[in-house]
Design a protein around this motif. Structure first.
Motif, PDB file in Angstrom:
ATOM      1  N   ILE A 170       0.853  -1.183   0.000  1.00 25.99           N
ATOM      2  CA  ILE A 170       0.000   0.000   0.000  1.00 25.99           C
ATOM      3  C   ILE A 170       0.892   1.237   0.000  1.00 25.99           C
ATOM      4  O   ILE A 170       1.844   1.330   0.774  1.00 25.99           O
ATOM      5  CB  ILE A 170      -0.928   0.003   1.236  1.00 25.99           C
ATOM      6  CG1 ILE A 170      -1.789  -1.263   1.243  1.00 25.99           C
ATOM      7  CG2 ILE A 170      -1.815   1.232   1.238  1.00 25.99           C
ATOM      8  CD1 ILE A 170      -2.621  -1.445   2.484  1.00 25.99           C
ATOM      9  N   MET A 171       0.593   2.166  -0.898  1.00 24.53           N
ATOM     10  CA  MET A 171       1.366   3.412  -0.942  1.00 24.53           C
ATOM     11  C   MET A 171       0.958   4.302   0.215  1.00 24.53           C
ATOM     12  O   MET A 171      -0.156   4.199   0.729  1.00 24.53           O
ATOM     13  CB  MET A 171       1.025   4.176  -2.228  1.00 24.53           C
ATOM     14  CG  MET A 171       1.566   3.581  -3.474  1.00 24.53           C
ATOM     15  SD  MET A 171       1.225   4.750  -4.818  1.00 24.53           S
ATOM     16  CE  MET A 171       0.699   3.613  -6.056  1.00 24.53           C
ATOM     17  N   THR A 172       1.844   5.199   0.614  1.00 31.05           N
ATOM     18  CA  THR A 172       1.420   6.224   1.578  1.00 31.05           C
ATOM     19  C   THR A 172       0.515   7.193   0.813  1.00 31.05           C
ATOM     20  O   THR A 172       0.563   7.264  -0.416  1.00 31.05           O
ATOM     21  CB  THR A 172       2.610   7.002   2.144  1.00 31.05           C
ATOM     22  OG1 THR A 172       3.237   7.672   1.057  1.00 31.05           O
ATOM     23  CG2 THR A 172       3.610   6.059   2.825  1.00 31.05           C
ATOM     24  N   LYS A 173      -0.292   7.956   1.562  1.00 32.13           N
ATOM     25  CA  LYS A 173      -1.193   8.910   0.902  1.00 32.13           C
ATOM     26  C   LYS A 173      -0.403   9.917   0.064  1.00 32.13           C
ATOM     27  O   LYS A 173      -0.832  10.319  -1.015  1.00 32.13           O
ATOM     28  CB  LYS A 173      -2.025   9.653   1.960  1.00 32.13           C
ATOM     29  CG  LYS A 173      -3.097   8.759   2.550  1.00 32.13           C
ATOM     30  CD  LYS A 173      -4.030   9.522   3.456  1.00 32.13           C
ATOM     31  CE  LYS A 173      -5.090   8.564   4.001  1.00 32.13           C
ATOM     32  NZ  LYS A 173      -6.038   9.222   4.898  1.00 32.13           N
ATOM     33  N   TYR A 233       0.743   8.295  -3.068  1.00 32.72           N
ATOM     34  CA  TYR A 233      -0.401   8.065  -3.936  1.00 32.72           C
ATOM     35  C   TYR A 233      -0.789   9.351  -4.671  1.00 32.72           C
ATOM     36  O   TYR A 233      -1.065   9.335  -5.863  1.00 32.72           O
ATOM     37  CB  TYR A 233      -1.594   7.517  -3.144  1.00 32.72           C
ATOM     38  CG  TYR A 233      -2.765   7.163  -4.042  1.00 32.72           C
ATOM     39  CD1 TYR A 233      -2.664   6.138  -4.968  1.00 32.72           C
ATOM     40  CD2 TYR A 233      -3.957   7.878  -3.986  1.00 32.72           C
ATOM     41  CE1 TYR A 233      -3.701   5.827  -5.817  1.00 32.72           C
ATOM     42  CE2 TYR A 233      -5.017   7.572  -4.834  1.00 32.72           C
ATOM     43  CZ  TYR A 233      -4.884   6.542  -5.745  1.00 32.72           C
ATOM     44  OH  TYR A 233      -5.913   6.243  -6.597  1.00 32.72           O
ATOM     45  N   ARG A 234      -0.766  10.459  -3.928  1.00 32.51           N
ATOM     46  CA  ARG A 234      -1.124  11.739  -4.547  1.00 32.51           C
ATOM     47  C   ARG A 234      -0.159  12.094  -5.686  1.00 32.51           C
ATOM     48  O   ARG A 234      -0.565  12.546  -6.740  1.00 32.51           O
ATOM     49  CB  ARG A 234      -1.133  12.846  -3.485  1.00 32.51           C
ATOM     50  CG  ARG A 234      -2.401  13.695  -3.535  1.00 32.51           C
ATOM     51  CD  ARG A 234      -2.496  14.602  -2.336  1.00 32.51           C
ATOM     52  NE  ARG A 234      -2.741  13.844  -1.119  1.00 32.51           N
ATOM     53  CZ  ARG A 234      -2.427  14.276   0.104  1.00 32.51           C
ATOM     54  NH1 ARG A 234      -1.849  15.439   0.284  1.00 32.51           N
ATOM     55  NH2 ARG A 234      -2.695  13.541   1.163  1.00 32.51           N
ATOM     56  N   TYR A 292       1.612   9.966  -7.423  1.00 31.31           N
ATOM     57  CA  TYR A 292       1.372   9.016  -8.512  1.00 31.31           C
ATOM     58  C   TYR A 292       0.130   9.429  -9.319  1.00 31.31           C
ATOM     59  O   TYR A 292       0.147   9.407 -10.559  1.00 31.31           O
ATOM     60  CB  TYR A 292       1.224   7.616  -7.913  1.00 31.31           C
ATOM     61  CG  TYR A 292       0.523   6.621  -8.786  1.00 31.31           C
ATOM     62  CD1 TYR A 292       1.176   6.014  -9.860  1.00 31.31           C
ATOM     63  CD2 TYR A 292      -0.815   6.280  -8.536  1.00 31.31           C
ATOM     64  CE1 TYR A 292       0.509   5.105 -10.660  1.00 31.31           C
ATOM     65  CE2 TYR A 292      -1.469   5.374  -9.325  1.00 31.31           C
ATOM     66  CZ  TYR A 292      -0.817   4.790 -10.397  1.00 31.31           C
ATOM     67  OH  TYR A 292      -1.491   3.899 -11.189  1.00 31.31           O
ATOM     68  N   VAL A 293      -0.933   9.852  -8.610  1.00 27.74           N
ATOM     69  CA  VAL A 293      -2.167  10.279  -9.284  1.00 27.74           C
ATOM     70  C   VAL A 293      -1.899  11.499 -10.171  1.00 27.74           C
ATOM     71  O   VAL A 293      -2.352  11.566 -11.315  1.00 27.74           O
ATOM     72  CB  VAL A 293      -3.283  10.578  -8.261  1.00 27.74           C
ATOM     73  CG1 VAL A 293      -4.433  11.341  -8.913  1.00 27.74           C
ATOM     74  CG2 VAL A 293      -3.798   9.286  -7.645  1.00 27.74           C
ATOM     75  N   VAL A 330      -0.343  10.269 -13.400  1.00 28.73           N
ATOM     76  CA  VAL A 330      -1.149   9.527 -14.379  1.00 28.73           C
ATOM     77  C   VAL A 330      -2.416  10.259 -14.839  1.00 28.73           C
ATOM     78  O   VAL A 330      -3.057   9.835 -15.783  1.00 28.73           O
ATOM     79  CB  VAL A 330      -1.556   8.122 -13.861  1.00 28.73           C
ATOM     80  CG1 VAL A 330      -0.325   7.267 -13.619  1.00 28.73           C
ATOM     81  CG2 VAL A 330      -2.407   8.205 -12.614  1.00 28.73           C
ATOM     82  N   SER A 331      -2.782  11.365 -14.157  1.00 20.50           N
ATOM     83  CA  SER A 331      -3.996  12.078 -14.567  1.00 20.50           C
ATOM     84  C   SER A 331      -3.665  13.086 -15.669  1.00 20.50           C
ATOM     85  O   SER A 331      -2.692  13.822 -15.559  1.00 20.50           O
ATOM     86  CB  SER A 331      -4.597  12.830 -13.372  1.00 20.50           C
ATOM     87  OG  SER A 331      -4.905  11.930 -12.349  1.00 20.50           O
ATOM     88  N   PRO A 332      -4.479  13.091 -16.736  1.00 19.07           N
ATOM     89  CA  PRO A 332      -4.218  14.065 -17.801  1.00 19.07           C
ATOM     90  C   PRO A 332      -4.481  15.495 -17.327  1.00 19.07           C
ATOM     91  O   PRO A 332      -5.369  15.725 -16.505  1.00 19.07           O
ATOM     92  CB  PRO A 332      -5.210  13.665 -18.897  1.00 19.07           C
ATOM     93  CG  PRO A 332      -6.286  12.913 -18.192  1.00 19.07           C
ATOM     94  CD  PRO A 332      -5.650  12.263 -16.999  1.00 19.07           C
ATOM     95  N   ASN A 333      -3.679  16.429 -17.815  1.00 20.99           N
ATOM     96  CA  ASN A 333      -3.883  17.837 -17.454  1.00 20.99           C
ATOM     97  C   ASN A 333      -4.742  18.534 -18.497  1.00 20.99           C
ATOM     98  O   ASN A 333      -4.881  18.060 -19.618  1.00 20.99           O
ATOM     99  CB  ASN A 333      -2.536  18.552 -17.360  1.00 20.99           C
ATOM    100  CG  ASN A 333      -1.768  18.078 -16.149  1.00 20.99           C
ATOM    101  OD1 ASN A 333      -2.323  17.914 -15.065  1.00 20.99           O
ATOM    102  ND2 ASN A 333      -0.481  17.813 -16.331  1.00 20.99           N
ATOM    103  N   SER A 334      -5.291  19.695 -18.129  1.00 19.62           N
ATOM    104  CA  SER A 334      -6.021  20.502 -19.098  1.00 19.62           C
ATOM    105  C   SER A 334      -5.044  20.981 -20.170  1.00 19.62           C
ATOM    106  O   SER A 334      -3.855  21.149 -19.914  1.00 19.62           O
ATOM    107  CB  SER A 334      -6.622  21.724 -18.403  1.00 19.62           C
ATOM    108  OG  SER A 334      -7.554  21.326 -17.443  1.00 19.62           O
TER     109      SER A 334
END
Lengths: 341, 148
Positions: free
Chosen positions: B4-7, B10-11, B13-14, B17-21
């Motif tokens: 399990i990643m730490t919070k 995780y943030r 990493y998110v 992987v999340s596309p930007n505007s």
């Protein structure tokens, strides 16, 4: 000794409640999507003759209940319970949609995971001998959800690429102690998982750890391997959340990329301008009631793990700077009853 | 789960992987559309001046016309499409402010004229008014103190 419990979170059923009928009604955008042919009805006006979005959403639920009962060729009275929920404050779509039905009612809230929660509770009622027939229904409406969670529809603003599009529609199923399948064979009840995501425009990233946690627990508890299932289908993780779920599970030794699908990605075409995909209580419910049930009935799929996912936020919690707690409930649905140890 | 990643991890990493505007594209669109809306405003202003109206009346009339256009496009279900395309380009001009007042008025009509339209009309524009007026008072006090 709990002979029906496996591990910490999973219930292994022995009576195998059968899904004897499903019904789905969707809005205009969903009616132009790739699954259009599988829904019972697509309405072409989001108001559906009502004066408000909320009234329209209640009508979706009322009509789906009537439709699913008639498709099961039973009288409304034959239902022992209705379990229903939606996204609106105090679950008014369900409460107002069901109010004339005159059937014992449980109103539940699990955000977009509600249909999974309803199926688990319905299956448990039948398994426990408390009910013969249970209807499970959920709904969501793009306009009423935007109004409650985001901005007025006519406000000229841009959506973030990770944002999702709330499905307008309602899906319902009837579980019965007798029937010729598909059957609910086992289910894994999710825990609330909060990995600290605050962005309500990136619900997929908030929900993915909950989905991964439940799927992992399912295989840990049952000892099954992922390829036991023909498809593992999550509720509304969207593009971003699906990818994260695959990553999280693969770092825990569970590789399901080939099996994993997501209702939020199935219900809309990427050209329909829905950014990361569909969402809402109606998303997993209509995709299951419409598409997945058809595939199961026709034997194109024989064993699926259906994992509706929910983000348990409220507009108030977001404004107060809270992170987003999430949940996912897994329900195994199979064409054969199988043997649970 | 075992790994399990730490919070915090995780943030990060998110974010990865999340596309930007699409910032460049959105900025260009905002520039063009925002500029075009201002050109329309300027056209009305010049026309009113040519009609021989004084500066104060000209400014007020121009604002009124632009607000009328913003509200009309909102009522015709067009301003949200413009906003989706132009972003800040259609939010910043006065037409955007008109849209921010008209859109909740339409949305909350189902809750009645008092608790719906009346109470919710300034849902989005309200903070702009509160802080705009507060800042102008503070600026006024500074101006007064500097002058005396």
């Amino acid at each position: 000794m709990l002979e029906k419990k496996a591990g910490k979170q999973t219930s292994q059923l022995q009576k195998f409640p059968s899904i004897i009928a499903t019904a789905s009604i969707v809005g205009p955008k969903e009616g132009k999507g790739p699954l259009a042919d599988y829904f019972d009805q697509a309405v072409d006006d989001e108001f559906w003759g009502e004066k408000s979005w909320e009234k329209a959403e209640s009508k979706f639920m009322r009509e789906v209940l009537a439709k699913v009962v008639s498709k099961a060729s039973m009288a409304m009275d034959a239902l022992d319970f209705v379990i229903a929920g939606d996204l609106l404050n105090q679950c008014i779509a369900a409460n107002f949609g069901i109010r004339e039905s005159n059937i014992p009612f449980y109103g539940i809230y699990g955000a977009c995971s509600t249909i999974g929660e309803a199926m688990q509770l319905g299956a448990a009622l039948i398994e426990g001998g408390f009910a013969f027939n249970v209807a499970c229904l959920t709904s969501s409406h793009f306009c009423s959800a935007e109004k409650q969670f985001r901005f007025p529809l006519e406000l000229g603003s841009q959506r973030h690429p990770t944002a999702q599009w709330t499905v307008t529609g309602s899906g319902g199923i009837i579980l019965s102690a007798e029937g010729d399948g598909p059957y609910i064979t086992r289910f894994t009840t999710g825990k609330i998982v909060d990995m600290g995501i605050k962005d309500q425009n990136n619900m997929g990233a908030a929900m993915a750890p909950a989905a991964a946690d439940t799927i992992y627990a399912h295989f840990e508890d049952t000892g099954l391997s992922p390829d036991y299932y023909d498809m593992i289908v999550t509720g509304d993780l969207g593009k971003v959340g699906k990818r994260i779920t695959e990553d999280l599970l693969s770092s825990n030794g569970i590789r399901i990329s080939k099996l994993l699908n997501d209702c939020g990605l199935m219900i809309f075409d990427s050209k329909q301008d829905v950014h990361a995909g569909g969402s809402g209580c109606g998303c997993a419910a209509t995709v299951f009631a419409g598409f997945l049930y058809d595939r199961l009935k026709k034997g194109k799929l024989n064993r699926i793990l259906f994992v509706p996912t929910g983000a348990l936020l409220s507009p108030t919690s977001v404004q107060q700077g809270e992170t987003i707690p999430c949940i996912a409930h897994a329900v195994a649905i199979e064409n054969t009853k199988g043997v649970n140890q | 789960m075992q790994h399990i990643m730490t919070k915090n991890d995780y943030r990060k990493y998110v974010d990865k992987v999340s596309p930007n505007s699409k910032t460049v594209r959105n900025t260009l669109r905002a520039f063009v559309v925002g500029g075009f809306i201002c050109m329309i405003g300027q056209f009305f202003m010049n026309s009113f001046k040519q009609m021989g109206l004084d500066q104060e009346v000209t400014s007020s009339l121009t604002s009124i016309v632009m607000i009328f256009l913003g509200v009309s496009l909102t009522a015709l279900n067009l301003y949200d499409d413009l906003g989706k395309f132009a972003g800040a380009g259609s939010i910043v001009p006065i037409t955007g402010f008109a849209n921010a007042v008209a859109s909740p008025a339409i949305e909350y009509k189902s809750e009645g004229y008092v608790l719906g339209i009346g109470a919710r009309m300034f849902l989005i524009a309200g903070p702009v008014l509160v802080y705009g007026i507060s800042m102008s008072i503070i600026a006024g006090i500074f101006r007064y103190l500097l002058k005396h």
